[in-house]
Write a protein that holds these residues in place. Sequence first.
Motif, PDB file in Angstrom:
ATOM      1  N   MET A  70     -11.176 -33.510 -30.861  1.00 31.67           N
ATOM      2  CA  MET A  70     -12.349 -34.505 -30.903  1.00 31.67           C
ATOM      3  C   MET A  70     -12.183 -35.403 -29.730  1.00 31.67           C
ATOM      4  O   MET A  70     -12.929 -36.280 -29.157  1.00 31.67           O
ATOM      5  CB  MET A  70     -12.219 -35.172 -32.064  1.00 31.67           C
ATOM      6  CG  MET A  70     -12.556 -34.626 -33.315  1.00 31.67           C
ATOM      7  SD  MET A  70     -12.844 -35.157 -34.741  1.00 31.67           S
ATOM      8  CE  MET A  70     -14.492 -36.346 -34.564  1.00 31.67           C
ATOM      9  N   PHE A  71     -11.043 -35.566 -28.886  1.00 32.18           N
ATOM     10  CA  PHE A  71     -10.758 -36.379 -28.108  1.00 32.18           C
ATOM     11  C   PHE A  71     -10.252 -35.948 -26.735  1.00 32.18           C
ATOM     12  O   PHE A  71     -10.547 -36.692 -25.748  1.00 32.18           O
ATOM     13  CB  PHE A  71      -9.696 -37.560 -28.722  1.00 32.18           C
ATOM     14  CG  PHE A  71     -10.081 -38.298 -29.680  1.00 32.18           C
ATOM     15  CD1 PHE A  71     -10.906 -39.564 -29.289  1.00 32.18           C
ATOM     16  CD2 PHE A  71     -10.073 -38.132 -31.014  1.00 32.18           C
ATOM     17  CE1 PHE A  71     -11.449 -40.333 -30.430  1.00 32.18           C
ATOM     18  CE2 PHE A  71     -10.417 -38.695 -32.169  1.00 32.18           C
ATOM     19  CZ  PHE A  71     -11.313 -40.050 -31.836  1.00 32.18           C
TER      20      PHE A  71
ATOM     21  N   TYR B 135     -13.665 -34.634 -24.506  1.00 32.36           N
ATOM     22  CA  TYR B 135     -14.579 -35.498 -24.483  1.00 32.36           C
ATOM     23  C   TYR B 135     -14.076 -36.569 -23.244  1.00 32.36           C
ATOM     24  O   TYR B 135     -15.011 -36.795 -22.584  1.00 32.36           O
ATOM     25  CB  TYR B 135     -14.874 -36.082 -25.772  1.00 32.36           C
ATOM     26  CG  TYR B 135     -15.815 -37.266 -25.999  1.00 32.36           C
ATOM     27  CD1 TYR B 135     -17.220 -36.838 -26.339  1.00 32.36           C
ATOM     28  CD2 TYR B 135     -15.747 -38.336 -25.319  1.00 32.36           C
ATOM     29  CE1 TYR B 135     -18.342 -37.518 -26.298  1.00 32.36           C
ATOM     30  CE2 TYR B 135     -17.018 -39.317 -25.144  1.00 32.36           C
ATOM     31  CZ  TYR B 135     -17.965 -39.000 -25.768  1.00 32.36           C
ATOM     32  OH  TYR B 135     -19.029 -39.860 -25.809  1.00 32.36           O
ATOM     33  N   THR B 136     -12.805 -36.901 -23.400  1.00 29.74           N
ATOM     34  CA  THR B 136     -12.208 -37.776 -22.486  1.00 29.74           C
ATOM     35  C   THR B 136     -12.362 -37.115 -21.290  1.00 29.74           C
ATOM     36  O   THR B 136     -12.686 -37.990 -20.145  1.00 29.74           O
ATOM     37  CB  THR B 136     -10.826 -38.382 -22.934  1.00 29.74           C
ATOM     38  OG1 THR B 136     -11.150 -38.951 -24.124  1.00 29.74           O
ATOM     39  CG2 THR B 136     -10.314 -39.338 -21.916  1.00 29.74           C
TER      40      THR B 136
ATOM     41  N   TRP C 283     -14.400 -39.041 -18.505  1.00 24.67           N
ATOM     42  CA  TRP C 283     -13.656 -39.903 -17.228  1.00 24.67           C
ATOM     43  C   TRP C 283     -13.170 -39.079 -16.044  1.00 24.67           C
ATOM     44  O   TRP C 283     -12.688 -39.637 -15.053  1.00 24.67           O
ATOM     45  CB  TRP C 283     -12.623 -40.502 -17.961  1.00 24.67           C
ATOM     46  CG  TRP C 283     -12.803 -41.567 -19.140  1.00 24.67           C
ATOM     47  CD1 TRP C 283     -12.857 -41.139 -20.234  1.00 24.67           C
ATOM     48  CD2 TRP C 283     -13.366 -42.913 -18.907  1.00 24.67           C
ATOM     49  NE1 TRP C 283     -13.368 -42.354 -21.342  1.00 24.67           N
ATOM     50  CE2 TRP C 283     -13.478 -43.304 -20.187  1.00 24.67           C
ATOM     51  CE3 TRP C 283     -13.516 -43.504 -17.797  1.00 24.67           C
ATOM     52  CZ2 TRP C 283     -14.068 -44.524 -20.406  1.00 24.67           C
ATOM     53  CZ3 TRP C 283     -14.130 -44.915 -17.712  1.00 24.67           C
ATOM     54  CH2 TRP C 283     -13.969 -45.453 -19.256  1.00 24.67           C
TER      55      TRP C 283
ATOM     56  N   ARG D 207     -10.355 -47.965 -28.600  1.00 25.15           N
ATOM     57  CA  ARG D 207     -11.920 -48.205 -29.151  1.00 25.15           C
ATOM     58  C   ARG D 207     -12.279 -47.734 -30.233  1.00 25.15           C
ATOM     59  O   ARG D 207     -13.247 -48.157 -31.085  1.00 25.15           O
ATOM     60  CB  ARG D 207     -13.044 -48.400 -28.039  1.00 25.15           C
ATOM     61  CG  ARG D 207     -12.520 -48.950 -26.747  1.00 25.15           C
ATOM     62  CD  ARG D 207     -13.593 -48.387 -25.649  1.00 25.15           C
ATOM     63  NE  ARG D 207     -14.807 -48.544 -25.616  1.00 25.15           N
ATOM     64  CZ  ARG D 207     -15.601 -49.729 -25.621  1.00 25.15           C
ATOM     65  NH1 ARG D 207     -15.321 -50.724 -25.333  1.00 25.15           N
ATOM     66  NH2 ARG D 207     -17.170 -49.619 -26.132  1.00 25.15           N
TER      67      ARG D 207
ATOM     68  N   TYR E 168     -20.122 -46.660 -36.858  1.00 19.61           N
ATOM     69  CA  TYR E 168     -19.112 -46.615 -35.754  1.00 19.61           C
ATOM     70  C   TYR E 168     -18.474 -47.937 -35.434  1.00 19.61           C
ATOM     71  O   TYR E 168     -17.500 -47.910 -34.910  1.00 19.61           O
ATOM     72  CB  TYR E 168     -20.347 -46.389 -34.535  1.00 19.61           C
ATOM     73  CG  TYR E 168     -19.570 -45.696 -33.397  1.00 19.61           C
ATOM     74  CD1 TYR E 168     -18.851 -44.231 -33.393  1.00 19.61           C
ATOM     75  CD2 TYR E 168     -19.411 -46.483 -31.965  1.00 19.61           C
ATOM     76  CE1 TYR E 168     -18.267 -43.952 -32.569  1.00 19.61           C
ATOM     77  CE2 TYR E 168     -18.941 -45.799 -31.044  1.00 19.61           C
ATOM     78  CZ  TYR E 168     -18.269 -44.269 -31.349  1.00 19.61           C
ATOM     79  OH  TYR E 168     -17.522 -43.746 -30.143  1.00 19.61           O
TER      80      TYR E 168
ATOM     81  N   ASN F 194     -22.042 -36.496 -30.530  1.00 13.30           N
ATOM     82  CA  ASN F 194     -21.392 -36.241 -29.531  1.00 13.30           C
ATOM     83  C   ASN F 194     -20.818 -34.822 -29.559  1.00 13.30           C
ATOM     84  O   ASN F 194     -20.725 -34.110 -30.615  1.00 13.30           O
ATOM     85  CB  ASN F 194     -19.737 -37.080 -29.737  1.00 13.30           C
ATOM     86  CG  ASN F 194     -20.001 -38.540 -29.706  1.00 13.30           C
ATOM     87  OD1 ASN F 194     -21.228 -39.148 -29.111  1.00 13.30           O
ATOM     88  ND2 ASN F 194     -18.975 -39.258 -29.911  1.00 13.30           N
TER      89      ASN F 194
ATOM     90  N   ARG G 120     -22.789 -36.130 -24.979  1.00 11.13           N
ATOM     91  CA  ARG G 120     -23.605 -36.500 -25.993  1.00 11.13           C
ATOM     92  C   ARG G 120     -24.940 -36.378 -25.583  1.00 11.13           C
ATOM     93  O   ARG G 120     -25.381 -36.251 -24.475  1.00 11.13           O
ATOM     94  CB  ARG G 120     -23.185 -38.000 -26.577  1.00 11.13           C
ATOM     95  CG  ARG G 120     -23.315 -39.126 -25.720  1.00 11.13           C
ATOM     96  CD  ARG G 120     -22.687 -40.498 -26.168  1.00 11.13           C
ATOM     97  NE  ARG G 120     -22.707 -41.424 -25.210  1.00 11.13           N
ATOM     98  CZ  ARG G 120     -22.235 -42.396 -25.151  1.00 11.13           C
ATOM     99  NH1 ARG G 120     -21.311 -42.663 -25.967  1.00 11.13           N
ATOM    100  NH2 ARG G 120     -22.084 -43.297 -24.138  1.00 11.13           N
TER     101      ARG G 120
ATOM    102  N   TYR H 128     -19.180 -47.641 -15.649  1.00 12.82           N
ATOM    103  CA  TYR H 128     -17.814 -47.692 -16.217  1.00 12.82           C
ATOM    104  C   TYR H 128     -16.448 -48.015 -15.301  1.00 12.82           C
ATOM    105  O   TYR H 128     -16.543 -47.231 -14.290  1.00 12.82           O
ATOM    106  CB  TYR H 128     -17.425 -46.623 -17.010  1.00 12.82           C
ATOM    107  CG  TYR H 128     -18.201 -46.397 -18.294  1.00 12.82           C
ATOM    108  CD1 TYR H 128     -18.101 -46.734 -19.532  1.00 12.82           C
ATOM    109  CD2 TYR H 128     -19.201 -45.365 -18.072  1.00 12.82           C
ATOM    110  CE1 TYR H 128     -18.660 -46.279 -20.672  1.00 12.82           C
ATOM    111  CE2 TYR H 128     -19.943 -45.028 -18.969  1.00 12.82           C
ATOM    112  CZ  TYR H 128     -19.722 -45.333 -20.606  1.00 12.82           C
ATOM    113  OH  TYR H 128     -20.448 -45.060 -21.404  1.00 12.82           O
TER     114      TYR H 128
ATOM    115  N   TYR I 179     -13.782 -53.015 -19.053  1.00  8.64           N
ATOM    116  CA  TYR I 179     -14.579 -52.339 -19.968  1.00  8.64           C
ATOM    117  C   TYR I 179     -15.121 -53.271 -21.283  1.00  8.64           C
ATOM    118  O   TYR I 179     -14.710 -53.089 -22.284  1.00  8.64           O
ATOM    119  CB  TYR I 179     -13.979 -51.048 -20.684  1.00  8.64           C
ATOM    120  CG  TYR I 179     -14.415 -49.984 -21.102  1.00  8.64           C
ATOM    121  CD1 TYR I 179     -15.871 -49.971 -21.708  1.00  8.64           C
ATOM    122  CD2 TYR I 179     -13.596 -48.621 -21.612  1.00  8.64           C
ATOM    123  CE1 TYR I 179     -16.464 -48.930 -22.140  1.00  8.64           C
ATOM    124  CE2 TYR I 179     -14.372 -47.709 -22.217  1.00  8.64           C
ATOM    125  CZ  TYR I 179     -15.725 -47.929 -22.494  1.00  8.64           C
ATOM    126  OH  TYR I 179     -16.085 -46.912 -23.241  1.00  8.64           O
TER     127      TYR I 179
END
Length: 377
Positions: free
Chosen positions: A150-151, A154-155, A159, A173, A184, A275, A285, A315, A350
């Motif tokens: 999940m991370f 996506y990250t 980024w 976050r 959320y 996502n 997403r 960002y 951010y």
Amino acid sequence: MKQIDILIIGAGISGAVLAERYASIGKKVLIIEKRNHIAGNCYDYIDKNGILVSKYGAHLFHTNEELVWKYVNIFSQWYPWEHKVIAHVDNKMVPVPVNITTVNRLFGSNITTEDEMKGWLNENRTPIENPKNGEEAVLNKIGPILYDKMFKHYTKKQWDKFPIELDASVLERIPVRTNYDDRYFSDTYQALPKGGYTQLFENILKHHNIDILLETDYFDVKDQYSGYEKLFYTGPVDRFFEFKHSLTEKLEYRSINFVSETVDAPFFQENSVVNYPGMEVDFTRIIEYKHFGNQISDKTTIVREFTVDEGEPYYPVPNPRNEMIYSQYKTEADKLLDVHFVGRLANYKYFNMDQAFKNALDLFSELETEITQKTAV
Ligand code: UDP
């Protein structure tokens, strides 16, 4: 030329709030805005399908700050909206943040209580004291299996860096829930403006002391303006200083390429935001705007978000390298006593929307208290 007391660069949250505050105490304010509209990245409009869409990605307002909540309520009515996010993982749709349902759906487990969920997390997480980066932050909370699913990717898509290359705060976050709560955010106030964000900004800026110059790059016209009391700059900090500290090492920003599509069906997906944290697609997403405020239309508009290096900076990229470059600009910025650097891009932070409101309101109070105190002496 008209008298200007306060010059503001940018008509986003920070610029609009400061304009409104100064106008309310009788100052003549000019806002110079590069784009052809106000509201910064909150800008929304009705699209060809009759749906209120946000040009720069979904904006979900949430805050615990009474002051901010009171302030935004002066300029718009708001309806309660608790945002939810679903992620497409292993061909299943699961809630983000991770909660009991996420674990049950992904692993076929049958967790029903908070204690069982805490037990699952304890078996799976990798305890790390004071996580130093995004990877450690996620491993510490949920462990390597969910981190991978999940991370991690996506990250990377968001980024162009893996979580290990980012500050822990970026990944922190997203909380982890030991219950079924699938919201959320968990803030006290979660709402959307009834007429949209653009209308909210129109109302904030509706004052005879405020003039707005759209489609004007401040750096093209700055020599035409002088004699003002204060300048508030809300653009990218490195641009203000002509990128002087970025000759070898550029301050990084991420931008988003929004790819919009009309789908000839009542709905495309079950939720406003889905996502895609896996590598099977290269967008992060899909947003289906019709869900926000339960809008009605024959068709539906979906927007895929591809995060990219080039383009308008949205960002800042929080990590030690960028913080080091930013600190050089900050030193210069601090020397300019009548120029104030406000907001996400000028502070290279951010911020969420409510923090941007709060910082601008606090800055105004701080500066005006100073003036009152000086006058009193
Ligand atoms: N994130 C992730 N997977 C998700 C959601 C978020 O890896 O499904 C990470 C990602 O690094 C993201 C960060 O958590 O940039 C913060 O997410 P948030 O939703 O706050 O990002 P934003 O909505 O501001 O783009």
